[in-house]
Enzyme design. Sequence first.
Site, PDB file in Angstrom:
ATOM      1  N   GLU A  62       4.179   2.911  11.032  1.00 20.25           N
ATOM      2  CA  GLU A  62       3.970   3.241   9.869  1.00 20.25           C
ATOM      3  C   GLU A  62       3.262   4.755   9.596  1.00 20.25           C
ATOM      4  OE1 GLU A  62       5.752   1.837   6.935  1.00 20.25           O
ATOM      5  OE2 GLU A  62       5.186   0.410   7.851  1.00 20.25           O
TER       6      GLU A  62
ATOM      7  N   GLY B 237      11.985  -4.769  12.271  1.00 19.54           N
ATOM      8  CA  GLY B 237      11.484  -6.321  12.627  1.00 19.54           C
ATOM      9  C   GLY B 237      12.433  -7.187  12.165  1.00 19.54           C
TER      10      GLY B 237
ATOM     11  N   THR C  63      13.457   4.021  11.000  1.00 21.14           N
ATOM     12  CA  THR C  63      13.260   4.805  12.413  1.00 21.14           C
ATOM     13  C   THR C  63      14.551   4.752  13.192  1.00 21.14           C
ATOM     14  OG1 THR C  63      11.019   3.855  12.333  1.00 21.14           O
ATOM     15  CG2 THR C  63      11.973   4.630  14.388  1.00 21.14           C
TER      16      THR C  63
HETATM   17  C1  LIG Z   1       5.493 -16.718  -3.370  1.00 23.09           C
HETATM   18  C2  LIG Z   1       6.393 -16.438  -2.385  1.00 23.09           C
HETATM   19  C3  LIG Z   1       6.772 -17.268  -1.299  1.00 23.09           C
HETATM   20  C4  LIG Z   1       7.675 -16.741  -0.134  1.00 23.09           C
HETATM   21  C5  LIG Z   1       7.515 -17.549   0.882  1.00 23.09           C
HETATM   22  C6  LIG Z   1       6.596 -17.386   2.000  1.00 23.09           C
HETATM   23  C7  LIG Z   1       7.213 -17.278   3.371  1.00 23.09           C
HETATM   24  C8  LIG Z   1       6.086 -17.051   4.440  1.00 23.09           C
HETATM   25  C9  LIG Z   1       6.871 -17.143   5.849  1.00 23.09           C
HETATM   26  C10 LIG Z   1       6.151 -16.375   6.983  1.00 23.09           C
HETATM   27  C11 LIG Z   1       5.539 -15.433   6.626  1.00 23.09           C
HETATM   28  C12 LIG Z   1       4.570 -14.490   7.485  1.00 23.09           C
HETATM   29  C13 LIG Z   1       4.112 -13.342   7.012  1.00 23.09           C
HETATM   30  C14 LIG Z   1       3.597 -13.107   5.721  1.00 23.09           C
HETATM   31  C15 LIG Z   1       3.550 -11.670   5.122  1.00 23.09           C
HETATM   32  C16 LIG Z   1       3.045 -11.381   3.967  1.00 23.09           C
HETATM   33  C17 LIG Z   1       3.045  -9.920   3.302  1.00 23.09           C
HETATM   34  C18 LIG Z   1       2.090  -9.034   3.716  1.00 23.09           C
HETATM   35  C19 LIG Z   1       2.352  -8.267   5.046  1.00 23.09           C
HETATM   36  C20 LIG Z   1       1.562  -7.127   5.044  1.00 23.09           C
HETATM   37  C21 LIG Z   1       1.588  -6.601   6.663  1.00 23.09           C
HETATM   38  C22 LIG Z   1       2.605  -5.528   6.710  1.00 23.09           C
HETATM   39  C23 LIG Z   1       3.176  -5.144   8.269  1.00 23.09           C
HETATM   40  C24 LIG Z   1       4.370  -4.839   8.135  1.00 23.09           C
HETATM   41  C25 LIG Z   1       4.964  -4.547   9.545  1.00 23.09           C
HETATM   42  C26 LIG Z   1       5.289  -3.191   9.644  1.00 23.09           C
HETATM   43  C27 LIG Z   1       6.336  -2.730  10.897  1.00 23.09           C
HETATM   44  C28 LIG Z   1       6.451  -1.204  11.006  1.00 23.09           C
HETATM   45  C29 LIG Z   1       7.227  -0.611   9.987  1.00 23.09           C
HETATM   46  C30 LIG Z   1       7.543   0.715  10.313  1.00 23.09           C
HETATM   47  O1  LIG Z   1       6.894   1.375  10.969  1.00 23.09           O
HETATM   48  S1  LIG Z   1       8.604   1.542   8.940  1.00 23.09           S
HETATM   49  C31 LIG Z   1       8.950   3.110   9.577  1.00 23.09           C
HETATM   50  C32 LIG Z   1       7.576   4.010   8.912  1.00 23.09           C
HETATM   51  N1  LIG Z   1       7.500   5.332   9.453  1.00 23.09           N
HETATM   52  C33 LIG Z   1       6.729   6.373   9.155  1.00 23.09           C
HETATM   53  O2  LIG Z   1       5.609   5.933   8.635  1.00 23.09           O
HETATM   54  C34 LIG Z   1       6.996   7.675   9.504  1.00 23.09           C
HETATM   55  C35 LIG Z   1       5.848   8.443   9.421  1.00 23.09           C
HETATM   56  N2  LIG Z   1       6.229   9.685   8.791  1.00 23.09           N
HETATM   57  C36 LIG Z   1       6.082  10.220   7.519  1.00 23.09           C
HETATM   58  O3  LIG Z   1       5.655   9.355   6.741  1.00 23.09           O
HETATM   59  C37 LIG Z   1       6.645  11.615   7.115  1.00 23.09           C
HETATM   60  O4  LIG Z   1       7.442  11.996   7.660  1.00 23.09           O
HETATM   61  C38 LIG Z   1       5.413  12.468   7.394  1.00 23.09           C
HETATM   62  C39 LIG Z   1       4.005  12.338   6.611  1.00 23.09           C
HETATM   63  C40 LIG Z   1       4.904  12.736   8.739  1.00 23.09           C
HETATM   64  C41 LIG Z   1       5.975  14.144   6.778  1.00 23.09           C
HETATM   65  O5  LIG Z   1       6.845  13.858   5.891  1.00 23.09           O
HETATM   66  P1  LIG Z   1       7.918  15.149   5.755  1.00 23.09           P
HETATM   67  O6  LIG Z   1       8.129  15.815   6.829  1.00 23.09           O
HETATM   68  O7  LIG Z   1       9.042  14.701   4.977  1.00 23.09           O
HETATM   69  O8  LIG Z   1       7.165  15.945   4.904  1.00 23.09           O
HETATM   70  P2  LIG Z   1       6.349  17.259   4.976  1.00 23.09           P
HETATM   71  O9  LIG Z   1       7.485  18.224   4.746  1.00 23.09           O
HETATM   72  O10 LIG Z   1       5.531  17.269   6.233  1.00 23.09           O
HETATM   73  O11 LIG Z   1       5.494  17.269   3.792  1.00 23.09           O
HETATM   74  C42 LIG Z   1       5.802  17.706   2.584  1.00 23.09           C
HETATM   75  C43 LIG Z   1       4.679  17.294   1.489  1.00 23.09           C
HETATM   76  O12 LIG Z   1       4.778  15.954   1.426  1.00 23.09           O
HETATM   77  C44 LIG Z   1       3.751  15.693   1.658  1.00 23.09           C
HETATM   78  N3  LIG Z   1       3.875  13.903   1.724  1.00 23.09           N
HETATM   79  C45 LIG Z   1       4.514  13.581   3.003  1.00 23.09           C
HETATM   80  N4  LIG Z   1       4.617  11.913   2.770  1.00 23.09           N
HETATM   81  C46 LIG Z   1       4.054  11.789   1.698  1.00 23.09           C
HETATM   82  C47 LIG Z   1       3.761  10.448   1.072  1.00 23.09           C
HETATM   83  N5  LIG Z   1       4.050   9.176   1.536  1.00 23.09           N
HETATM   84  N6  LIG Z   1       3.155  10.542  -0.497  1.00 23.09           N
HETATM   85  C48 LIG Z   1       2.778  11.606  -0.885  1.00 23.09           C
HETATM   86  N7  LIG Z   1       2.929  13.032  -0.367  1.00 23.09           N
HETATM   87  C49 LIG Z   1       3.473  12.818   0.836  1.00 23.09           C
HETATM   88  C50 LIG Z   1       3.143  16.130   2.584  1.00 23.09           C
HETATM   89  O13 LIG Z   1       1.780  16.019   2.622  1.00 23.09           O
HETATM   90  C51 LIG Z   1       3.450  17.558   2.174  1.00 23.09           C
HETATM   91  O14 LIG Z   1       2.547  17.815   1.295  1.00 23.09           O
HETATM   92  P3  LIG Z   1       2.137  19.592   0.885  1.00 23.09           P
HETATM   93  O15 LIG Z   1       3.291  20.326   1.239  1.00 23.09           O
HETATM   94  O16 LIG Z   1       1.130  19.675   1.964  1.00 23.09           O
HETATM   95  O17 LIG Z   1       1.473  19.709  -0.350  1.00 23.09           O
END
Ligand SMILES: CCCCCCCCCCCCCCCCCCCCCCCCCCC/C=C/C(=O)SCCNC(=O)CCNC(=O)[C@H](O)C(C)(C)COP(=O)(O)OP(=O)(O)OC[C@H]1O[C@@H](n2cnc3c(N)ncnc32)[C@H](O)[C@@H]1OP(=O)(O)O
Length: 674
Positions: free
Chosen positions: A440, A196, A157
């Site tokens: 997300e 983050g 982002t």
């Molecule tokens: C054993 C090891 C030991 C290690 C040691 C351990 C240490 C421990 C220490 C401490 C630990 C603490 C924690 C432990 C963690 C454990 C892990 C688990 C954690 C899980 C929790 C996770 C939380 C994470 C926090 C996240 C924080 C936030 C992050 C973010 O936000 S990242 C940014 C995200 N951004 C977005 O989501 C943007 C949203 N926008 C879009 O997705 C797209 O632009 C859209 C969908 C809106 C449109 O896309 P676009 O414009 O490109 O496409 P279109 O032209 O509209 O569409 C075209 C076509 O494609 C289709 N399409 C679009 N997207 C997809 C897709 N993803 N897949 C398939 N098709 C897609 C769309 O539908 C169109 O189709 P069609 O033309 O209609 O057919």
Amino acid sequence: MTQTNNNMTVNPDLAMERAKCNFNVLEVTHIFDGGERNTLQRKKIEDVALNSGASKDALGEEHMSPKEKYENAVRKSCIYATMMKNELAELSGLESFGVSSPVIRRTADAFFKEVSPFLLHLGMFVPTIMGQCTPEQQSYWLPRALDMQIIGTYAQTELGHGTFIRGLETTATYDPETEEFVLHSPTLSSYKWWAGGLGKTVNYCIVVAQLYTKGECHGTHPFIVQIRDEDTHVPLPGIKVGEIGPKMGFNTADNGFLGFDHYRIPREHMLMKNAQVLKDGTYVKVARHGKLTYGTMVFVRVVLVNEVAFNLAKASTIAVRYSAIRRQSKPKPDEVEPQILDYVTQQHKLFIAIATAHALQLCSTWLWESFSAVLAQMKGGNTDTLPEFHALSSCLKAISTSDSAHLIEQCRHACGGHGYMISSGIPNLYNFVSATRTYEGDYTVLLLQTARFLVKAYEQAEAKKPLTPTVSYLAHAFSGSRATWDNSPDGIIRSFQALAAGKTAVCVTNMRKRMRAGLSQVDAWEMSTIQLVAAAEAHCRAVIADTYRKEIVRLTANSSPNVKVVMDQLTTLYLYYWALERTGDLLMFTSVSQKDLVDLQIAYEELLLKIRPNAVGLVDAFDLRDELLHSTLGSYDGRVYERLMEEALKSPMNKEPVSDAYSKYLRPMMKGKL
Ligand SMILES: CCCCCCCCCCCCCCCCCCCCCCCCCCC/C=C/C(=O)SCCNC(=O)CCNC(=O)[C@H](O)C(C)(C)COP(=O)(O)OP(=O)(O)OC[C@H]1O[C@@H](n2cnc3c(N)ncnc32)[C@H](O)[C@@H]1OP(=O)(O)O
Ligand SMILES: Cc1cc2nc3c(=O)[nH]c(=O)nc-3n(C[C@H](O)[C@H](O)[C@H](O)COP(=O)(O)OP(=O)(O)OC[C@H]3O[C@@H](n4cnc5c(N)ncnc54)[C@H](O)[C@@H]3O)c2cc1C
């Protein structure tokens, strides 16, 4: 009068509730955990991680300055990470990150009232390496990341764009002379914003940038980028990085900003599983589907359904236990004040939260299994199931996060004034879950993705072409008659499907009308988006209801009779609740009558009374240790008032009998000397 239970003094009302519970609590815990083996493994890990007391703070996070809070969260993340690496992986026989992460994630909550600055490292940086690297790249980066020799985040982002990924402005221009990419932030709006851990913690990040080679733009691609020195942690030349400031929640996550000034990285740092740039700058597309670089987001959307189910389980545990202890008002003058849990309106607020936590937990397991199947197919080169899965994960992410945030807030309402205390635990839960509705993929935006799929599926059904499983019900939209209402669970699910099909049909009809009247396809779509969002929501509710019901029937096949009964009551409650929330829609798209709805309301109210005696047992079955709840109101022993007072006395404001503010401001003003 108090009772002692395992050397613990328990509030008598809670003890009475537990004595009343008529089902085997442990059996339900196993259902929620996905089996007895998972429960045992979880408990082992919780014992090792939590019994030492390492998760506790001398002073609550809420009394610390932002800098102290952050440093404390890093301190505890390091303690916890070391525990995970040294002891738990061996103890639990965890084979892989994938298997261990839900338990690691859950247990981590004892260490943080908000979140760990390592969340993005484990939640997105590691999964991106696993999903977007070639095998050679993975063998270099993954061991270093899992061992935490490097810590990373996911910087996609920007200040100017979050939703519209294709609009990102950061550029990665290939220079074949040096075989490097030059990363650049051409405008203020192109600065990365939000990642983050970026502010202070990480030394690497995944950067999503527009790829240019041989003068041509090939769209957004992921790169792994070192931003701080591995030894001194000082930002590298050409990098401008910092923390974005206070937020509603996530205040221990050091979300950051990042800009590049013609910053060079080696060619091999482009993550090349789905597309490659050869040494001479030739662009080669490897993946069969253009959206595979969005894979990490899809993974997190799947994980989030589980994440919010867990947080909703916490909020409902707090609110139900508190409601069993709290007594208020005197509707019958000759009787003692009732527990507030006896008020039917309170049951209406809370039992849907318990049922929703179950529904989402079971849907999350089902979604995870579907995701694994899609991944397996894609390994064999088949991406046919991806559009349906994208539609499904998008709507489930949107509805689960939105419903959970709403119900957590409802749990706060159910706790009256004390629910507003940070020490109740509910405000932190709300602030965390409320963000999941946005990140997300924003709620509306993701539902519109599902709507695109629904409209296409509707057109296929119209053309009598075969439909994929989650939308097969759309075929009934062409039967020519309204769906027949019947108040059995299966009958209600069929009605939900009829409602989703009917709403989709209305959208298609209206869009066609608008286009005939001269609007372009884009404008006709735009004018219909309120209804398209509603159609996608209805579709998602039908999917959740159907999955919840089927999964509970399957999982209780061998359960004891009373567990079967109480699980059936919860699923039925979920169906009745949503049917009653959507009476207008049901009247439009099914044969339901006014009398049917009046009868349904009465059946719902009777169901609340049946669930009432088991309410505390149901939340005990979530098996959430006090360390995870961080709550004065929701602890297992129910010492609510004692804990509220103990926490109040910890406030630094109570350290001095007279505040400095008295002599500085109050006294001069009161004496007229200001
Ligand atoms: C054993 C090891 C030991 C290690 C040691 C351990 C240490 C421990 C220490 C401490 C630990 C603490 C924690 C432990 C963690 C454990 C892990 C688990 C954690 C899980 C929790 C996770 C939380 C994470 C926090 C996240 C924080 C936030 C992050 C973010 O936000 S990242 C940014 C995200 N951004 C977005 O989501 C943007 C949203 N926008 C879009 O997705 C797209 O632009 C859209 C969908 C809106 C449109 O896309 P676009 O414009 O490109 O496409 P279109 O032209 O509209 O569409 C075209 C076509 O494609 C289709 N399409 C679009 N997207 C997809 C897709 N993803 N897949 C398939 N098709 C897609 C769309 O539908 C169109 O189709 P069609 O033309 O209609 O057919
Ligand atoms: C706590 C938190 C942590 C985050 N962590 C990270 C991280 O680690 N890494 C990272 O890269 N990002 C992260 N983000 C950013 C997050 O992914 C974005 O904020 C999110 O994707 C929404 O994008 P946006 O902010 O651009 O909202 P916008 O798209 O500007 O949305 C604003 C409003 O416009 C509406 N809207 C936008 N487009 C449309 C459309 N096409 N049709 C109809 N309505 C539309 C939305 O529904 C919304 O109501 C984080 C965000 C938060 C809050």
